[in-house]
Design an enzyme around this catalytic site. Structure first.
Site, PDB file in Angstrom:
ATOM      1  N   GLU A  48      44.013 -17.826   5.257  1.00 59.67           N
ATOM      2  CA  GLU A  48      43.773 -18.034   3.909  1.00 59.67           C
ATOM      3  C   GLU A  48      45.005 -17.306   2.985  1.00 59.67           C
ATOM      4  OE1 GLU A  48      40.146 -17.256   0.649  1.00 59.67           O
ATOM      5  OE2 GLU A  48      40.627 -15.897   2.492  1.00 59.67           O
ATOM      6  N   LYS A 121      36.924 -23.788  -2.419  1.00 59.77           N
ATOM      7  CA  LYS A 121      36.380 -22.818  -1.807  1.00 59.77           C
ATOM      8  C   LYS A 121      34.836 -22.887  -2.603  1.00 59.77           C
ATOM      9  CE  LYS A 121      36.202 -18.123  -0.386  1.00 59.77           C
ATOM     10  NZ  LYS A 121      37.133 -16.886  -0.348  1.00 59.77           N
ATOM     11  N   CYS A 158      36.933 -18.481   4.328  1.00 58.11           N
ATOM     12  CA  CYS A 158      36.720 -17.152   4.267  1.00 58.11           C
ATOM     13  C   CYS A 158      35.198 -17.082   4.045  1.00 58.11           C
ATOM     14  CB  CYS A 158      37.352 -16.333   3.296  1.00 58.11           C
ATOM     15  SG  CYS A 158      37.553 -14.720   3.641  1.00 58.11           S
TER      16      CYS A 158
END
Length: 302
Positions: A48, A121, A158
């Protein structure tokens, strides 16, 4: 040109450290992708936000200057050309600017160099050392699955990896491989756990088991110091342990805490498909009972 799909895929994950110089990080990432391709990899996962230090340790207005729009992006085109040259699928994490909004995003680049789309995200953390809500709007793309040359791939970023809903949604959309670029490491002393990396892996291995899919995570390593201004700074040590899991939840490849390089593993997507069908997890689902999942407090509304 019609691309021939293959059901036997070699997956690679990259584990690396970063500096605060974009060109150094991009050059290292490119070198490691080339290493993976030389080892026969078809899909290569980078960590990431590998373009810089994990700046979210601090809240500083000037860090918004690290974000770029997709059009004219400083390195997405470079990785698209690399994917085309090597014939590999590259999910590439980046800090996206879109108008006045900012996102923690990922571009899925197919093996012909085409950018298939962008995922933003969905779950944004906010805690000591991980001040992401200061920088990132919540993603508005919904979960994404791409039909690449080397299988149907779903990617979370993540903090998304802790949510079983993310993995299940992508699996219901047909994902055969779940990938999670990540930046995770030490926490402030008051919340630090000696088992942090085990918890991190166990959460994702559970997704592999319950969805009967291959899964991988790519983390960064090294100690990074980020200035807050006024002489203050925050330091985090990223604990690596990037890994690949098979569709039974077995960790088949894993890095340690400090290693940099590439892990590879051969996937048999047809074998996974047959095993998935035989387990019956998707046959026996009861969506009509899952209403509490659509609420914040777990209460069904009538």
């Amino acid at each position: 040109m019609t691309l021939t799909k293959t059901r036997n895929v070699r997956l690679a994950v990259v584990q690396m450290s970063m500096t605060d110089v974009l060109e150094e990080n991009v050059a290292k990432a490119e070198r490691l992708v080339r290493d993976a391709a030389r080892e026969g990899a078809n899909v290569v996962l980078l960590p990431e936000l590998f373009e810089n230090l994990y700046f979210c340790q601090a809240e500083r207005e000037e860090f918004f200057e690290l974000a770029h729009e997709v059009d004219g992006h400083p390195f997405l085109g470079r990785f698209a050309a690399l994917a085309r040259e090597l014939g590999v699928v590259l999910p590439v994490s980046f800090f996206e600017k879109a108008g006045h909004a900012h996102y923690n995003s990922l571009a899925m680049i197919d093996a012909d160099g085409a950018v298939m789309g962008v995922y933003r995200k969905s779950h944004i953390p906010d805690g000591p050392g991980y001040e992401e809500k200061y920088y990132f709007n919540p993603g508005d793309t919904g979960f994404k699955v791409w039909d690449t040359r080397f299988g149907r791939i779903g990617v979370g970023i993540c903090w998304d990896q802790w949510y079983p809903e993310t993995a299940r949604a992508m699996s219901l959309m047909g994902a055969e491989i779940l990938l999670y670029p990540t930046a995770i490491g030490s926490e402030p002393e008051e919340v630090e756990s000696p088992n942090s990396h085990h918890m991190w892996q166990r959460a994702m291995v559970g997704h592999a088991v319950s969805n009967v899919v291959y899964l991988a995570a790519a983390n960064r390593v090294g100690t990074e110091t980020v200035e807050h201004g006024g002489g203050k700074a925050t330091q985090a040590t990223f604990y690596g342990h990037s890994f690949i899991s098979d569709y039974t939840g077995e960790k088949v490849r894993e890095f340690g805490e400090t290693e940099e390089g590439v892990l590879t593993y051969d996937l048999d997507l047809d074998a996974a498909r047959k095993f998935r069908a035989g387990m019956g997890f998707f046959r026996d689902r009861r969506p009509e009972l899952y209403g509490p999942l659509l609420t914040m407090d777990g209460r069904t509304r009538r």
